[in-house]
Scaffold this active site. Structure first.
Site, short mmCIF file in Angstrom:
data_model
loop_
_atom_site.label_atom_id
_atom_site.label_comp_id
_atom_site.label_asym_id
_atom_site.label_seq_id
_atom_site.Cartn_x
_atom_site.Cartn_y
_atom_site.Cartn_z
N ASP A 159 31.88 -11.44 -0.84
CA ASP A 159 31.36 -9.97 -0.27
C ASP A 159 32.26 -9.08 0.14
OD1 ASP A 159 28.69 -11.32 -0.71
OD2 ASP A 159 29.04 -12.64 1.20
N HIS B 250 35.26 -18.53 4.84
CA HIS B 250 34.15 -19.41 3.92
C HIS B 250 34.27 -20.61 4.55
CE1 HIS B 250 32.18 -21.01 0.46
NE2 HIS B 250 31.67 -19.40 0.65
N1 CMC Z 1 36.37 -13.03 11.37
C1 CMC Z 1 37.01 -13.51 12.63
N2 CMC Z 1 37.15 -14.81 12.83
C2 CMC Z 1 36.59 -15.79 12.09
C3 CMC Z 1 35.71 -15.22 10.90
C4 CMC Z 1 35.80 -13.88 10.78
N3 CMC Z 1 35.05 -13.33 9.62
N4 CMC Z 1 35.29 -16.13 10.36
C5 CMC Z 1 35.63 -17.57 10.87
N5 CMC Z 1 36.33 -17.14 12.16
C6 CMC Z 1 37.10 -17.81 13.06
C7 CMC Z 1 36.04 -18.32 13.99
O1 CMC Z 1 35.67 -17.74 15.07
C8 CMC Z 1 36.49 -19.67 14.44
O2 CMC Z 1 37.54 -19.64 15.48
P1 CMC Z 1 37.62 -20.76 16.36
O3 CMC Z 1 38.04 -21.94 15.57
O4 CMC Z 1 38.85 -20.16 17.19
O5 CMC Z 1 36.37 -21.02 16.87
C9 CMC Z 1 37.26 -20.25 12.90
O6 CMC Z 1 37.45 -19.05 12.32
C10 CMC Z 1 36.27 -20.92 12.21
O7 CMC Z 1 35.04 -20.46 12.03
P2 CMC Z 1 33.61 -21.04 11.83
O8 CMC Z 1 32.73 -20.12 12.11
O9 CMC Z 1 33.71 -22.37 12.55
O10 CMC Z 1 33.75 -21.29 10.24
P3 CMC Z 1 32.31 -21.71 9.19
O11 CMC Z 1 33.04 -22.62 8.10
O12 CMC Z 1 31.50 -22.47 10.15
O13 CMC Z 1 32.07 -20.32 8.71
C11 CMC Z 1 31.37 -18.23 7.88
C12 CMC Z 1 32.13 -19.65 7.71
C13 CMC Z 1 31.60 -17.52 6.14
C14 CMC Z 1 30.05 -18.20 8.42
C15 CMC Z 1 32.49 -17.42 8.47
O14 CMC Z 1 33.79 -17.32 8.08
C16 CMC Z 1 31.78 -16.16 8.75
O15 CMC Z 1 30.99 -15.91 9.70
N6 CMC Z 1 32.29 -14.97 7.96
C17 CMC Z 1 31.75 -13.75 8.07
C18 CMC Z 1 30.49 -13.66 7.38
C19 CMC Z 1 30.68 -13.82 5.76
O16 CMC Z 1 31.63 -13.16 5.38
N7 CMC Z 1 29.94 -14.56 5.21
C20 CMC Z 1 29.89 -14.76 3.62
C21 CMC Z 1 30.35 -16.12 3.23
S1 CMC Z 1 30.66 -15.98 1.48
C22 CMC Z 1 29.08 -15.65 0.70
C23 CMC Z 1 28.23 -17.00 0.63
O17 CMC Z 1 28.86 -18.07 0.02
O18 CMC Z 1 27.02 -16.89 1.02
#
Ligand code: CMC
Length: 430
Positions: free
Chosen positions: A364, A306
């Site tokens: 989720d 998240h």
């Molecule tokens: N599985 C594997 N690796 C992950 C995941 C995951 N679900 N989420 C983040 N990472 C890694 C990502 O690859 C990155 O690694 P590095 O620093 O080595 O490049 C690091 O963790 C940080 O990720 P980010 O994408 O920069 O973080 P963000 O804050 O931009 O993304 C997120 C947050 C929710 C989009 C992401 O964690 C994700 O895609 N999760 C899966 C989708 C999901 O479950 N979304 C629902 C969010 S909760 C409901 C809502 O509020 O809408």
């Protein structure tokens, strides 16, 4: 430098920037006059460090795993209150008295029907349309039916529009579902509470009596509470940005629904359940954990991670409990997807990659299993999220419209394209 100012130095020049404290949580460095004073913009793609507004509605402490609506912990609201009480709280800022609650419930209940002509909109969609596509279209279309609540400068019209959307969203969501599965629309029933009425509109059919199970209705209501607001997330920011131009509230909420649809946001519950189904059995988990950790593989564990929570999402904990309650009520003793989810969570929470990146289950992760057990197809999951989040969008939209310092949202950019160059006639281009 005083405690409430920051100093910015660029080359030989320095500027003092005011630091404003929040009631809880981080303070902000006020850069509103930065461009005027320094000729520089700030750069923050994804707004990871930028507060876009001042708000009194919802607070998240991502490190602690805390979520407050108007100061009240989500756990207390979900366990002791109900969804319409949470709606009142988000909209008006305080928990209602008994008389205020009764009046609010009455006002919402008597706005649940939609204009009969609107029901014809649904039949214009292809039968295989995704219900979120139907939601984007039909909620936007509300502005074509309720002209008497689109004048955003009138506080009465703003409140009527707010109540209409909270009241009509279950009706529209249920109609999207009924159209999707090819069953007749079921009209709202004013003798049922908000969640029971929704389940009734989704699962009743005209040819037999449908009794709403109170345990399942309570679970549905709790799911609505958990999703009701989440401060300045992507869809809420979309609603605020759309509303900042003075667009009517129905159009703004349709914009929020469009944003929510994406798999990184509201679409994640659908994606999480699809992923659990794809994993299929506990013995395949290591293969998927390996893929999630592989930088060259775009696969992510859906329902994990998240932007704000760097600890267990408090909503996920309540959701997990609700999942068990629903499965027990329905007598589902063995759900292979739940087995996969529990084991996947256990493995991920003990894995160095997930620990180091602070990736925990989000809401989720478990909501899909619960919604599926309640009888909803995966395509409806994000629709239910939109239904519940409508009150948050509305409360945030109202707060923005009622803020006298409100301006149209207009971010700047770091331009890296061509510098000025001369037009070349087509005959001379290569
Ligand atoms: N599985 C594997 N690796 C992950 C995941 C995951 N679900 N989420 C983040 N990472 C890694 C990502 O690859 C990155 O690694 P590095 O620093 O080595 O490049 C690091 O963790 C940080 O990720 P980010 O994408 O920069 O973080 P963000 O804050 O931009 O993304 C997120 C947050 C929710 C989009 C992401 O964690 C994700 O895609 N999760 C899966 C989708 C999901 O479950 N979304 C629902 C969010 S909760 C409901 C809502 O509020 O809408």
């Amino acid at each position: 430098m005083s405690n409430n100012s920051a100093k910015l130095t660029i080359g030989d020049e320095s500027w003092d920037l005011e630091v404003s404290p929040g009631s809880v949580g981080p303070s902000v460095i006020d850069i509103a006059a930065l461009y005027k004073n320094t000729g520089h913009f700030t750069y923050d793609p994804g707004f990871t460090s930028t507060a876009s507004c001042e708000s009194k509605i919802t607070y998240i402490d991502g490190d602690e795993g805390t979520l407050l609506y108007r100061g009240y912990p989500i756990e207390q609201l979900a366990n002791q209150g109900d969804f319409l009480e949470a709606c009142y709280l988000l909209l008006y800022g305080e928990l209602p008295t008994k008389a205020q609650k009764d009046d609010f419930v009455q006002r919402v209940t008597y706005h649940t029907m939609i204009h009969e002509q609107m029901s014809r909109f649904f039949t214009g969609f292809r039968r295989d349309a995704h219900p979120m596509a139907i939601m984007v279209g039909t909620v936007g279309a509300l502005s074509a039916f309720y002209h008497d609540s689109t004048d955003i400068s009138d506080p009465h019209q703003r409140m009527v529009a707010s109540l209409r959307m909270i009241a009509k969203m279950p009706t529209i969501a249920a109609m999207a579902y009924k159209y999707h599965v090819g069953q007749p629309f079921i009209y709202p029933r004013n003798d049922l509470d908000y969640a029971s009425n929704f389940l009734h509109m989704c699962f009743a059919v005209p040819c037999e009596e449908y009794k709403v199970n109170p345990v399942l209705a309570r679970a549905m209501d709790r799911i609505f509470i958990l999703h009701a607001d989440h401060e300045q997330n992507a869809s809420t920011s979309t609603v605020r940005l759309a509303g900042s131009s003075g667009a009517n509230p129905f159009a703004c909420i349709a914009a929020g629904i469009a944003c929510l649809w994406g798999p990184a946001h509201g679409g994640a519950n659908e994606a999480a359940l699809n992923m659990l189904a794809e994993i299929g059995s506990v013995d395949r988990i290591p293969e998927f954990i390996k893929r999630a950790k592989d930088k060259n593989d775009p696969f992510r564990l859906m329902g994990f991670g998240h932007r704000v929570y760097k600890n267990y999402d408090p909503r996920a904990r309540i959701m997990q409990k609700t999942t068990h309650e629903v499965l027990a009520e329905l007598g589902i003793r063995d759900d292979p997807l739940l087995d996969v989810a529990i084991e996947l969570e256990k493995i991920a929470l003990n894995d160095e990659y997930f620990i180091e990146k602070k990736l925990y289950p989000n809401i989720d992760f478990y909501s899909g299993i619960t919604l599926r057990a309640l009888g909803f197809p995966t395509t409806m999951f994000t629709v239910l999220f939109a239904l519940a989040r409508t009150v948050g969008w509305i409360a945030q939209w109202k707060e923005m419209v009622e803020d006298p310092s409100q301006k149209i949202g207009r971010p700047r950019q770091l331009y890296t394209g061509y510098a000025p160059r001369d037009y070349v006639p087509i005959s001379q281009r290569r």
